[in-house]
Design a protein around this motif. Structure first.
Motif, PDB file in Angstrom:
ATOM      1  N   ASP A 130      32.794  36.546  46.520  1.00  0.00           N
ATOM      2  CA  ASP A 130      33.252  37.397  46.547  1.00  0.00           C
ATOM      3  C   ASP A 130      34.633  36.987  45.424  1.00  0.00           C
ATOM      4  O   ASP A 130      34.542  35.794  44.181  1.00  0.00           O
ATOM      5  CB  ASP A 130      35.500  37.377  47.340  1.00  0.00           C
TER       6      ASP A 130
ATOM      7  N   GLN B 110      42.288  28.257  45.306  1.00  0.00           N
ATOM      8  CA  GLN B 110      42.160  29.367  44.917  1.00  0.00           C
ATOM      9  C   GLN B 110      41.532  28.703  43.113  1.00  0.00           C
ATOM     10  O   GLN B 110      40.929  29.846  42.676  1.00  0.00           O
ATOM     11  CB  GLN B 110      42.987  30.494  45.178  1.00  0.00           C
TER      12      GLN B 110
ATOM     13  N   PHE C 239      34.190  27.484  43.139  1.00  0.00           N
ATOM     14  CA  PHE C 239      33.176  28.579  43.544  1.00  0.00           C
ATOM     15  C   PHE C 239      32.242  28.003  44.808  1.00  0.00           C
ATOM     16  O   PHE C 239      32.379  29.230  46.097  1.00  0.00           O
ATOM     17  CB  PHE C 239      33.184  29.601  42.123  1.00  0.00           C
TER      18      PHE C 239
ATOM     19  N   ARG D 273      38.753  27.916  41.900  1.00  0.00           N
ATOM     20  CA  ARG D 273      37.621  28.696  42.345  1.00  0.00           C
ATOM     21  C   ARG D 273      37.047  29.147  40.697  1.00  0.00           C
ATOM     22  O   ARG D 273      35.245  30.135  40.625  1.00  0.00           O
ATOM     23  CB  ARG D 273      37.637  29.928  42.962  1.00  0.00           C
ATOM     24  N   CYS D 274      38.068  29.643  40.192  1.00  0.00           N
ATOM     25  CA  CYS D 274      37.209  29.881  38.818  1.00  0.00           C
ATOM     26  C   CYS D 274      36.165  29.332  38.158  1.00  0.00           C
ATOM     27  O   CYS D 274      36.240  28.164  37.531  1.00  0.00           O
ATOM     28  CB  CYS D 274      39.305  30.033  37.869  1.00  0.00           C
TER      29      CYS D 274
ATOM     30  N   VAL E 153      37.283  36.003  41.783  1.00  0.00           N
ATOM     31  CA  VAL E 153      38.229  34.715  42.211  1.00  0.00           C
ATOM     32  C   VAL E 153      39.301  35.734  42.496  1.00  0.00           C
ATOM     33  O   VAL E 153      39.847  36.494  42.208  1.00  0.00           O
ATOM     34  CB  VAL E 153      38.693  34.093  40.938  1.00  0.00           C
ATOM     35  N   SER E 154      40.889  34.947  43.157  1.00  0.00           N
ATOM     36  CA  SER E 154      41.743  35.943  43.878  1.00  0.00           C
ATOM     37  C   SER E 154      42.881  35.903  43.025  1.00  0.00           C
ATOM     38  O   SER E 154      43.915  35.267  42.912  1.00  0.00           O
ATOM     39  CB  SER E 154      42.324  35.829  44.833  1.00  0.00           C
TER      40      SER E 154
ATOM     41  N   GLU F 112      40.052  41.454  38.968  1.00  0.00           N
ATOM     42  CA  GLU F 112      39.119  40.452  39.573  1.00  0.00           C
ATOM     43  C   GLU F 112      37.698  41.247  39.581  1.00  0.00           C
ATOM     44  O   GLU F 112      36.806  41.491  40.149  1.00  0.00           O
ATOM     45  CB  GLU F 112      39.902  41.309  40.580  1.00  0.00           C
TER      46      GLU F 112
ATOM     47  N   GLU G 120      35.740  29.662  50.048  1.00  0.00           N
ATOM     48  CA  GLU G 120      35.894  30.903  49.727  1.00  0.00           C
ATOM     49  C   GLU G 120      36.975  31.556  49.489  1.00  0.00           C
ATOM     50  O   GLU G 120      38.317  30.928  49.551  1.00  0.00           O
ATOM     51  CB  GLU G 120      35.254  31.599  51.108  1.00  0.00           C
ATOM     52  N   ARG G 121      37.184  33.323  49.116  1.00  0.00           N
ATOM     53  CA  ARG G 121      38.844  33.698  48.663  1.00  0.00           C
ATOM     54  C   ARG G 121      39.658  33.356  50.254  1.00  0.00           C
ATOM     55  O   ARG G 121      38.915  33.764  50.970  1.00  0.00           O
ATOM     56  CB  ARG G 121      37.995  34.573  47.869  1.00  0.00           C
ATOM     57  N   GLN G 122      40.624  32.986  49.683  1.00  0.00           N
ATOM     58  CA  GLN G 122      41.818  33.692  50.835  1.00  0.00           C
ATOM     59  C   GLN G 122      42.892  34.581  49.646  1.00  0.00           C
ATOM     60  O   GLN G 122      43.232  34.309  49.089  1.00  0.00           O
ATOM     61  CB  GLN G 122      42.580  32.267  50.954  1.00  0.00           C
ATOM     62  N   ASP G 123      43.024  35.947  50.782  1.00  0.00           N
ATOM     63  CA  ASP G 123      44.279  36.756  50.445  1.00  0.00           C
ATOM     64  C   ASP G 123      45.701  35.875  51.342  1.00  0.00           C
ATOM     65  O   ASP G 123      45.062  36.118  52.557  1.00  0.00           O
ATOM     66  CB  ASP G 123      43.913  38.117  50.390  1.00  0.00           C
TER      67      ASP G 123
END
Length: 487
Positions: A112, A42, A7, A45-46, A114-115, A102, A11-14
Motif C-alpha cells: 500500500d 506513516q 515501509f 513509511r516513505c 504512503v498515506s 499516492e 502498514e498503511r493506516q488511514d
C-alpha cells in the motif's frame, strides 16, 4: 527519507469514519484522526527512493519525501514550511484531492502506498493549531493592480501569489461567499466551510480585497476591468452537461450542482424556497463520479427511500488495471464513504426516457443495458442490448454528468478566443489570452479537472502575470528552465 526500514515495519493506516448511522444525521466532517504517534509512523513509511515518482504524480510538484521525513523526525513546523512552499492550500487538497501522488508512489508497486494525503492534512492542521500560519503581507507594493475573477482554488492561489509579489489584488466572486465550487459544490460533510473562512481571513489580512455578489459581465460592466493593469480569469468550467433524453423537462429532474448548492446554503441558515429534497423519495443519481457520490451522501442525509446510481461506463476492476500500470493514474473501482452509506450501483446502463405523469412530475426512468464496441482507430461505439429494457421507480433524478466547459459570457464580452473544447484559449505555461493583459487559469483554461491542477495553474499564471507586469519575477515555478527562483 523517513525510517530506512519503516515501509517494512509499518502498514498503511488511514483515518477511520464514524458509524454510518451516526454520520448520516448531520453535515459535519466525520473522520476520526490518527494519533500523532501513528502519523509519525506513516511518515516513516516513505522510502529512500532513488527517483521519487510522487513528485511527477502531483501537479503541484510537492516536496513529498521531504515533508514526510520531517514528520518522521517530529519537525512539524519544517514540514509545514516545505508543504506550503509549493501548495497554498493543503487543507483543501488534504481533504478533497484524489491523490495522484499516492498512485505513483514507488512503495505502491509492492505494498500500500504512503498515506501522503492524510499526512498533508495533519501537517496543515497542526500548523494552524500551533499558530504557525500567519498573514505575510508584502513589505512593499509595486503600484500595479490586478483583478482576479473567480474565487475557487485557482483564483485564490493566483491572488495570494500575486499579492506576495507586491501587487494590489481584488478578487471578484459572483456568489455570496468566497470559495467557488469549494464553497457550494462540495458538501459540508467532506469539507466544513469554516476551513475556507479560516484561510480567507489570512488572505484578507495579507491585503487581498474580496468582492462577493459581483458577476463580472452581468452586474459588473467588463469596461470596469480596464482600470486594472492585469486580469486573471479563474471562473471555472461551469456549463453543466445534460442529456438528449425524452422527458428530461420533467419536474423532478435536477442538476446535481443545484441540489448540492441548495443543501449547503441551508446548512448555513439560508432559506431556500422550494428546496429540492430527497426525503422519502426514490432517488436515481446519473453519473458515477465524485459529484454523483456527493449526491448519494446528501440524499441519504435527507432520508431518501432508496438511492440508485447509474454509470454508462463498465465497472472498473477492483485492483489496478493492466491498461494503466504504475505510475499512471489507475483504472480502478472507487468506493467512497458516501457509497458505503447506502446505494445500489449499476454500470453499463443508459437512460432512455424520463417518465412523467399528466402533471409533468417524474415517476420513473426507462433504461437499457449497453456495451461498448471497440474498433482500433475509431471512437468507441455504444451498443444497446436487446431485451434489457427496464423501468425504475423514481421521484428525483439527479444529473451528475460533469461540465462541458466554461460559460461564454466573459469570452464574448472581452473578445477572448476559445479552443475547440470551448475553453478560454491560453498556452499552457504562458496562461496569456489573445488580449495581452488578460490571463486565464484553472478549469476555465483546461476544462474540468482536479483541485491540485487548479492551484498549480493559479500559481503558474501568477508568475506569468508578474513577468508581464515587471519584466522579472521572484515567484516560484515548477518549470525551472526559465528564470531560476528560490522557494
Amino acid at each position: 527519507m523517513g525510517k530506512v526500514t519503516g515501509f517494512k515495519e509499518f502498514e498503511r493506516q488511514d483515518e477511520k469514519y464514524t458509524p454510518v448511522d451516526d454520520r448520516v444525521k448531520h453535515y459535519k466532517e466525520f473522520t476520526v484522526p490518527l494519533s500523532e504517534a501513528e502519523i509519525t509512523k506513516q511518515g516513516s513509511r516513505c522510502m529512500d527512493c532513488g527517483i521519487p515518482f510522487c513528485h511527477s504524480g502531483c501537479p503541484l510538484g510537492n516536496l513529498i519525501p521531504d515533508f514526510n521525513h520531517m514528520v518522521h523526525q517530529g519537525e512539524w513546523q519544517k514540514a509545514s514550511w516545505l508543504l506550503h512552499s509549493t501548495n497554498n492550500f493543503p487543507e483543501f487538497t488534504g481533504r478533497l484531492c484524489p491523490a495522484p501522488c499516492e498512485k505513483s508512489c514507488v512503495l505502491g508497486i509492492i505494498e500500500d502506498p504512503v498515506s501522503i494525503e492524510n499526512i498533508e492534512k495533519n501537517i496543515v492542521e497542526r500548523a494552524f493549531k500551533e499558530g504557525w500560519i500567519k498573514p505575510q503581507p508584502p513589505k512593499t507594493r509595486t503600484g500595479k493592480t490586478i483583478a482576479v475573477v473567480g474565487s475557487g482554488p485557482a483564483g485564490l492561489a493566483a491572488a495570494q501569489q500575486l499579492n506576495r509579489a507586491g501587487h494590489t489584488v481584488t478578487v471578484f466572486e459572483r456568489d455570496d461567499a468566497i470559495g467557488g465550487l469549494l464553497r457550494y459544490g462540495i458538501p459540508n460533510f467532506k469539507m466544513e466551510k469554516e476551513i475556507i473562512d479560516r484561510r480567507v481571513a489570512i488572505l484578507e489580512a495579507e491585503g487581498i480585497s474580496f468582492k462577493v455578489n459581483i458577476n463580472v459581465g452581468v452586474n459588473y460592466d467588463v469596461k470596469e476591468l480596464k482600470a486594472f493593469d492585469a486580469v486573471v480569469l479563474c471562473g471555472g468550467a461551469t456549463e453543466r452537461r445534460s442529456l438528449p433524453t425524452p422527458g428530461i423537462d420533467a419536474d423532478g429532474v435536477v442538476q446535481a450542482m443545484d441540489f448540492l448548492t441548495q443543501q449547503t446554503k441551508v446548512v448555513f441558515g439560508q432559506e431556500i424556497k422550494d428546496q429540492v429534497l430527497a426525503t422519502d423519495k426514490d432517488v436515481i443519481v446519473i453519473g458515477g463520479g465524485d459529484t454523483g457520490s456527493d449526491c448519494i451522501g446528501t440524499s441519504n442525509r435527507h432520508g431518501a427511500k432508496s438511492v440508485v446510481n447509474f454509470e454508462i461506463m463498465p465497472k472498473p476492476p477492483g485492483h489496478r488495471s493492466p491498461t494503466t500500470p504504475w505510475p499512471y493514474w489507475p483504472l480502478q473501482l472507487k468506493t467512497s464513504s458516501s457509497h458505503q452509506e447506502g446505494v445500489e450501483r449499476n454500470w453499463l446502463i443508459n437512460t432512455k426516457e424520463f417518465i412523467k405523469d399528466k402533471n409533468g412530475k417524474l415517476t420513473a426512468l426507462k433504461t437499457v443495458n449497453v456495451e461498448w464496441k471497440m474498433v482500433p482507430g475509431e471512437r468507441p461505439q455504444l451498443i444497446e442490448i436487446e431485451g434489457t429494457e427496464k423501468t425504475w421507480p423514481c421521484d428525483l433524478a439527479l444529473l451528475a454528468l460533469g461540465f462541458t466547459g466554461p460559460e461564454s459570457t466573459l469570452a464574448d464580452k472581452l473578445g477572448i478566443e476559445r479552443d475547440a473544447r470551448s475553453n478560454y484559449k491560453a498556452e499552457y505555461g504562458k496562461y496569456q489570452t489573445n488580449v495581452p493583459n488578460i490571463f486565464t487559469a484553472g478549469d476555465m483554461r483546461r476544462g474540468q479537472s482536479l483541485i491540485v491542477w487548479a492551484i498549480s495553474e493559479g500559481r503558474e499564471a501568477a508568475r506569468q502575470v508578474d513577468l508581464y507586469l515587471m519584466g522579472k519575477s521572484n515567484l516560484p515555478s515548477k518549470d525551472m528552465s526559465g528564470d531560476l527562483v528560490t522557494l
